[in-house]
Design an enzyme around this catalytic site. Structure first.
Site, short mmCIF file in Angstrom:
data_model
loop_
_atom_site.label_atom_id
_atom_site.label_comp_id
_atom_site.label_asym_id
_atom_site.label_seq_id
_atom_site.Cartn_x
_atom_site.Cartn_y
_atom_site.Cartn_z
N LYS A 206 -65.85 -34.75 -50.68
CA LYS A 206 -65.47 -36.26 -50.78
C LYS A 206 -64.93 -36.69 -49.12
O LYS A 206 -63.84 -36.15 -48.71
CB LYS A 206 -64.12 -36.21 -51.59
CG LYS A 206 -63.83 -37.78 -51.67
CD LYS A 206 -62.54 -37.98 -52.16
CE LYS A 206 -61.50 -38.39 -50.95
NZ LYS A 206 -61.79 -39.48 -50.15
N GLU A 280 -55.09 -28.28 -43.86
CA GLU A 280 -55.15 -28.67 -42.59
C GLU A 280 -54.47 -29.85 -42.32
O GLU A 280 -55.09 -31.05 -42.58
CB GLU A 280 -56.57 -28.67 -41.69
CG GLU A 280 -57.41 -27.12 -41.81
CD GLU A 280 -56.78 -25.97 -41.01
OE1 GLU A 280 -55.92 -26.56 -40.13
OE2 GLU A 280 -57.30 -25.10 -41.25
N CYS A 314 -55.19 -34.92 -34.54
CA CYS A 314 -53.98 -34.20 -35.06
C CYS A 314 -53.39 -33.32 -33.94
O CYS A 314 -52.22 -32.80 -33.87
CB CYS A 314 -54.79 -33.46 -36.24
SG CYS A 314 -55.87 -32.51 -35.86
N GLU A 412 -44.99 -37.95 -37.19
CA GLU A 412 -46.61 -38.21 -36.73
C GLU A 412 -46.83 -39.86 -36.87
O GLU A 412 -46.77 -40.33 -37.76
CB GLU A 412 -47.61 -37.44 -37.81
CG GLU A 412 -48.71 -37.62 -37.17
CD GLU A 412 -49.77 -36.75 -38.01
OE1 GLU A 412 -49.98 -36.96 -39.19
OE2 GLU A 412 -50.79 -36.04 -37.35
P1 NAD Z 1 -54.96 -38.73 -45.65
O1 NAD Z 1 -54.06 -37.43 -45.99
O2 NAD Z 1 -54.52 -40.32 -46.02
O3 NAD Z 1 -56.36 -38.64 -46.25
C1 NAD Z 1 -57.31 -37.66 -46.28
C2 NAD Z 1 -57.97 -37.19 -47.37
O4 NAD Z 1 -57.39 -37.30 -48.86
C3 NAD Z 1 -58.88 -38.61 -47.68
O5 NAD Z 1 -60.30 -38.21 -48.14
C4 NAD Z 1 -58.33 -39.28 -48.90
O6 NAD Z 1 -58.89 -39.94 -49.58
C5 NAD Z 1 -57.84 -38.02 -49.74
N1 NAD Z 1 -56.79 -38.12 -50.43
C6 NAD Z 1 -55.76 -39.17 -50.59
N2 NAD Z 1 -55.03 -38.84 -51.66
C7 NAD Z 1 -55.76 -37.92 -52.39
C8 NAD Z 1 -54.97 -37.18 -53.37
N3 NAD Z 1 -53.93 -37.58 -54.04
N4 NAD Z 1 -55.86 -36.19 -53.92
C9 NAD Z 1 -57.14 -35.70 -53.38
N5 NAD Z 1 -57.30 -36.50 -52.32
C10 NAD Z 1 -56.61 -37.33 -51.65
O7 NAD Z 1 -55.22 -38.59 -44.05
P2 NAD Z 1 -56.01 -39.64 -43.21
O8 NAD Z 1 -55.30 -40.91 -42.78
O9 NAD Z 1 -57.44 -39.94 -43.55
O10 NAD Z 1 -56.12 -38.68 -41.91
C11 NAD Z 1 -54.96 -38.52 -40.99
C12 NAD Z 1 -54.37 -37.32 -40.97
O11 NAD Z 1 -54.92 -36.17 -40.94
C13 NAD Z 1 -53.27 -36.99 -40.01
O12 NAD Z 1 -52.00 -36.70 -40.48
C14 NAD Z 1 -53.71 -35.92 -39.34
O13 NAD Z 1 -53.02 -35.28 -38.43
C15 NAD Z 1 -54.46 -35.20 -40.38
N6 NAD Z 1 -55.49 -34.36 -39.67
C16 NAD Z 1 -55.35 -33.22 -39.69
C17 NAD Z 1 -56.25 -32.30 -38.94
C18 NAD Z 1 -56.12 -30.62 -38.98
O14 NAD Z 1 -56.96 -30.13 -38.35
N7 NAD Z 1 -54.92 -30.20 -39.02
C19 NAD Z 1 -57.30 -32.95 -38.47
C20 NAD Z 1 -57.65 -34.32 -38.72
C21 NAD Z 1 -56.54 -34.71 -39.19
#
Ligand code: NAD
Length: 509
Positions: A206, A280, A314, A412
């Site tokens: 997804k 992550e 991130c 963040e």
């Molecule tokens: P997000 O947490 O809003 O969404 C991530 C994914 O989770 C999306 O596909 C979203 O549709 C899905 N999602 C949302 N609610 C959900 C639920 N209840 N159940 C299952 N899936 C759900 O993150 P974002 O805004 O897309 O990305 C930014 C965040 O990701 C930042 O916090 C960043 O630090 C983090 N990030 C971490 C890494 C790492 O390697 N640690 C890498 C990239 C981004």
């Protein structure tokens, strides 16, 4: 306009992208046809009627639409992945054979690199120069590296005090649900899919609702490379799709990258079903500049580290910690350099910083800068405003004079905002660096090799860069300490996340 080349990639099974390259090398936004779901090797319309617009963040205009999937779509994809795992050849194939197919994936990514780079830029707003040189080339390396790991997936023999043959077998876990964020769609999706495939798992992916395009195009490349139907499936949509994946009883493992808040929800839900999960999550990386460091190099690393991907990284540098004697010089140089970074249209090859991922990301950054303006002693040295360039643009921003418990220092922001704080001793620098709930990445600049090792050992982070920033490679594991998550991506460590060990014991007496 003199057209040099018109290339239509794909077929009636695919997300079709039209690339127009003008003579003289100007880069054009790709035309993208509406996306469908990829389930069991076939493009499907989705069980419901939901569609979502995909927006180009540099203009705010719709690029195309994709399916807003639902629980029934997830079920169809999981059933396909389950059957492919239980009955298909993928999990039973010798690792060497899977490796050969993964190398074909790498070749196809190389062959279609320009198209994937254009999709990534129009979807995320990434400068095209980086979509090519970082996103696409990293994904090629991921498949090459994990192909090598597929070949070397071996167990061990063990000796016990009775005559016997005892050995271990690393086996795939089964159906993996991969849920990925908006900011590095290609890199982060395939940092899960490549090791999961190498180990013999099947996958339902997804992608983020805002940036699903490259995942759909990759699905077709997997098929072209010879990955059997049902092994990789893609269901687009929002939280509902992600949650259905975590809850589905036939999904054996969840691999999640995203925010700490959503990660907590996902890990909690996976826990209810006793499903292994890697999370992550968010970061708040500190960068420490010690007295005696090469200041010019440190300033250069800081600027690129905090503006890269418009701060939506991130592992981006977010908190600059500077030895007090260097403070004024460093602030002045970082602010001057940040003000000169070319911000603009991602399709211009001169652009280094593009727009943010969309309006909601921009609004979040604006809110944090508003908080800074109200904090006594805080000073916005450069930036602090939107840029009137037609999309979600924000100027690289440097803020000084904040207290360590300021929300800008502790939370963040996920935008091009850098906070700067002084320190007087090595202990104080480390204490400040470790003072947030996050622990994903950290860096330091020093001229003292002993200090480099000493400080690296004490920083609470999954990866530490010395006199450099963001050197990443599929061979080097990364992942979170503290609230940045658990589990590792990359390296042989990633294979361990997608395998389970079986022991076989045969008495010989
Ligand atoms: P997000 O947490 O809003 O969404 C991530 C994914 O989770 C999306 O596909 C979203 O549709 C899905 N999602 C949302 N609610 C959900 C639920 N209840 N159940 C299952 N899936 C759900 O993150 P974002 O805004 O897309 O990305 C930014 C965040 O990701 C930042 O916090 C960043 O630090 C983090 N990030 C971490 C890494 C790492 O390697 N640690 C890498 C990239 C981004």
């Amino acid at each position: 306009m003199s057209i040099d080349q018109i290339e239509t990639a794909g077929s009636d099974r695919s997300l079709s992208t039209t690339i127009i390259a003008e003579k003289g090398g100007a880069v054009h936004r790709p035309a993208v046809e509406p996306g469908r779901l990829f389930i069991n090797g076939v493009w499907r319309t989705g069980k419901g009627n939901g569609r979502r617009e995909v927006l180009d963040p540099s203009t705010g205009q719709a690029v195309t639409t994709v399916v807003d999937g639902n629980g029934d779509d997830v079920d169809a994809a999981v059933q396909a992945a389950r059957a492919a795992f239980d009955e298909g050849p993928w999990a039973r194939m010798p690792g060497r054979e899977r490796a050969r197919i993964l190398l074909r994936v790498a070749d196809l990514i190389r062959k279609h690199g320009e198209e994937l780079a254009l999709l990534e830029s129009v979807d995320v707003g990434k400068p095209i120069i980086f979509s090519r040189s970082i996103d696409v080339s990293t994904v090629v390396q991921q498949y090459e590296f994990f192909a090598s790991q597929a070949q070397n997936l071996e167990g061990a023999t063990r000796t016990i005090p009775i005559p016997s043959m005892a050995y271990t077998r690393p086996e795939p876990i089964g159906v993996v649900g991969a849920i990925t964020p908006f900011n590095f769609p290609l890199i982060l999706s395939n940092s899960k899919i490549a090791p999961a495939l190498a180990a013999g798992n099947t996958i339902v992916h997804k992608p983020a609702e805002d940036t699903p395009l490259s995942a759909l195009r990759m699905a077709e490349l997997f098929a072209e490379a010879g990955i059997p139907d049902g092994v990789v499936n893609v269901v687009t949509g929002g939280a509902q799709v992600g949650e259905a994946l975590v809850r589905h009883p036939l999904v054996d493992k969840i691999a999640f990258t995203g925010s700490t808040g959503v990660g907590r929800t996902v890990a909690g839900l996976a826990g209810q079903f006793l499903k292994p999960v890697t999370v992550e999550l968010g970061g708040k990386a500190p960068y420490l500049i010690f007295d005696g460091a090469d200041v010019e190099a440190a300033v250069g690393a800081t600027i690129s580290g905090f503006v890269f991907n418009t701060g939506q990284f991130c592992m981006g540098i977010t908190r600059l910690l500077v030895a007090r004697p260097l403070l004024d010089t460093v602030i002045e140089a970082v602010a001057a350099g940040a003000a000169q970074v070319p911000v603009g249209d991602p399709f211009l090859e001169s652009t280094v910083v593009g727009p943010m991922g969309g309006k909601r990301h921009l609004a979040k950054v604006e809110e944090y800068v508003r908080i800074a303006r109200e904090e006594p002693g805080a000073r916005i040295v450069t930036g602090g405003q939107r840029l009137d360039l037609g999309g979600a643009y924000y100027a690289p921003t440097v803020v000084t004079g904040l207290s360590n418990d300021s929300r800008l220092v502790q939370e963040e922001i996920f935008g091009p905002v850098l906070t700067v704080q002084p320190f007087d001793t090595e202990d104080e620098a480390i204490a400040l660096a470790n003072s947030t709930p996050y622990g994903l990445a950290a860096g330091l600049h020093t001229g003292d090799v002993s200090q480099a090792h000493r400080v690296a050992a004490r920083l609470q982070a999954g990866i530490v860069w010395v006199n450099s920033w963001a050197l990443l490679d599929p061979a080097i594991p990364f992942g979170g300490h503290k609230q940045s998550g658990y589990g590792r991506e990359y390296g042989p460590e990633a294979l361990a996340e997608y395998t389970q060990v079986k022991s076989v014991v045969i008495p010989l007496g």
